[in-house]
Design a protein around this motif. Structure first.
Motif, PDB file in Angstrom:
ATOM      1  N   LEU A 176       0.839  -1.053   0.002  1.00  0.00           N
ATOM      2  CA  LEU A 176      -0.028   0.036  -0.047  1.00  0.00           C
ATOM      3  C   LEU A 176       0.945   1.307  -0.108  1.00  0.00           C
ATOM      4  CD1 LEU A 176      -2.623  -0.556   2.786  1.00  0.00           C
ATOM      5  CD2 LEU A 176      -2.739  -1.313   0.302  1.00  0.00           C
ATOM      6  N   HIS A 177       0.244   2.360  -0.551  1.00  0.00           N
ATOM      7  CA  HIS A 177       0.976   3.520  -0.350  1.00  0.00           C
ATOM      8  C   HIS A 177      -0.120   4.562  -0.337  1.00  0.00           C
ATOM      9  CE1 HIS A 177       3.389   6.946  -0.415  1.00  0.00           C
ATOM     10  NE2 HIS A 177       2.901   7.336  -1.401  1.00  0.00           N
ATOM     11  N   GLU A 178      -0.346   5.294   0.900  1.00  0.00           N
ATOM     12  CA  GLU A 178      -1.300   6.089   1.323  1.00  0.00           C
ATOM     13  C   GLU A 178      -2.552   5.523   1.215  1.00  0.00           C
ATOM     14  OE1 GLU A 178      -1.032   9.575  -1.346  1.00  0.00           O
ATOM     15  OE2 GLU A 178       0.797  10.328  -0.191  1.00  0.00           O
ATOM     16  N   GLY A 179      -2.745   4.186   1.977  1.00  0.00           N
ATOM     17  CA  GLY A 179      -4.040   3.484   1.715  1.00  0.00           C
ATOM     18  C   GLY A 179      -4.198   2.975   0.778  1.00  0.00           C
ATOM     19  N   LYS A 180      -3.680   2.981  -0.583  1.00  0.00           N
ATOM     20  CA  LYS A 180      -3.879   2.542  -1.735  1.00  0.00           C
ATOM     21  C   LYS A 180      -2.971   1.393  -2.146  1.00  0.00           C
ATOM     22  CE  LYS A 180      -6.528   6.512  -3.211  1.00  0.00           C
ATOM     23  NZ  LYS A 180      -6.703   7.727  -4.312  1.00  0.00           N
TER      24      LYS A 180
END
Length: 205
Positions: A176-180
Motif C-alpha cells: 500500500l501507499h497512502e492506503g491504496k
C-alpha cells in the motif's frame, strides 16, 4: 449499533479487515486502542483478544468493549494454546520486536492464518535517503534514527523468505501507499507491506 468508521481511523486497517472471515476468532497483537477488533466484532461477528503493552492504550480498548491482555510480546504467547485462533493479526508491530523469528513461530503455533504488516524498507524514498547518507524518515517510518521504536528493517522479499522459514505460506501480499494498493513494482513503490499467511500444513490438508 454504532459501527466505527474504520477508514477514518487508518486506511490500512480498512483494507486488512476484508481478509478476516465472518465469525473468526481473532488475536490482535499490538492492538493499540482496539479500533480494528471493535470493528471486526461489530461488523463481522468476530470474537477474540487484543494484546497490548502500552498503559495509555489499554483504556481505549476497554471503552471499545475489546478484551485486552497487557503483555510484552517479546515474552511469547504462552497464555494461548496451540491452534487457538482462526486469525492472528500483527500490524505495524513486528518491526518493533527484538526476536522477530520467535514471535512469528508463536503466531504459527497459536493461529491457523496470520495477517502481518510492516513498513517496507525498500520503498524508493527510503532507498534515496540511504543513498544520500541518511536513515529514511517517512509517513511509515516517522522517527529519527536516534528515537525510533523500530528495531528491525525489512523488505517484501526479506519477509517472504522468513515466512517460509518459520512454516508460513504466503496466500496474498499487497503493498500500500497512502492506503491504496500498488499494482506494479510493489517492493519499490509500496510504503507498507501487508501479508496474508497460512500454516503450511493447513494449505496441504
Amino acid at each position: 449499533m454504532n459501527v466505527p468508521k474504520l477508514k477514518k481511523l487508518r486506511a490500512d486497517l480498512a483494507f486488512i479487515s476484508n481478509w478476516v472471515e465472518n465469525g473468526a476468532h481473532v488475536l490482535d497483537l499490538g492492538c493499540g486502542d482496539g479500533a480494528l477488533l471493535e470493528y471486526l466484532q461489530k461488523t463481522k461477528g468476530c470474537t477474540g483478544y487484543g494484546v497490548e503493552i502500552d498503559d495509555l492504550k489499554i483504556p481505549g480498548c476497554i471503552r471499545r468493549g475489546v478484551s485486552v491482555i497487557q503483555h510484552d510480546l517479546e515474552k511469547g504467547l504462552s497464555y494461548f494454546k496451540n491452534d487457538s485462533f482462526d486469525t492472528v493479526l500483527c500490524l505495524s508491530a513486528l518491526q518493533m520486536m527484538k526476536n522477530v523469528e520467535t514471535l512469528l513461530r508463536e503466531i504459527v503455533r497459536v493461529g491457523n492464518e496470520a495477517i502481518v504488516s510492516f513498513p517496507n524498507f525498500a520503498y524508493w524514498p527510503h532507498r534515496f535517503a540511504l543513498m544520500g547518507g541518511h536513515m529514511p524518515v517517512s509517513s511509515e517510518l516517522p522517527f529519527e534514527w536516534y528515537d525510533t521504536p523500530n528495531l528491525r528493517c525489512a523488505t517484501i522479499r526479506d519477509f517472504e523468505n522468513l515466512a517460509d522459514l518459520v512454516g508460513l505460506k504466503v496466500i496474498d501480499c499487497v503493498a500500500l501507499h497512502e492506503g491504496k494498493p500498488v499494482t506494479m513494482a510493489r517492493n519499490w513503490r509500496g510504503s507498507l507491506a501487508i501479508f496474508r499467511l497460512q500454516k503450511k500444513n493447513m494449505v496441504n490438508a
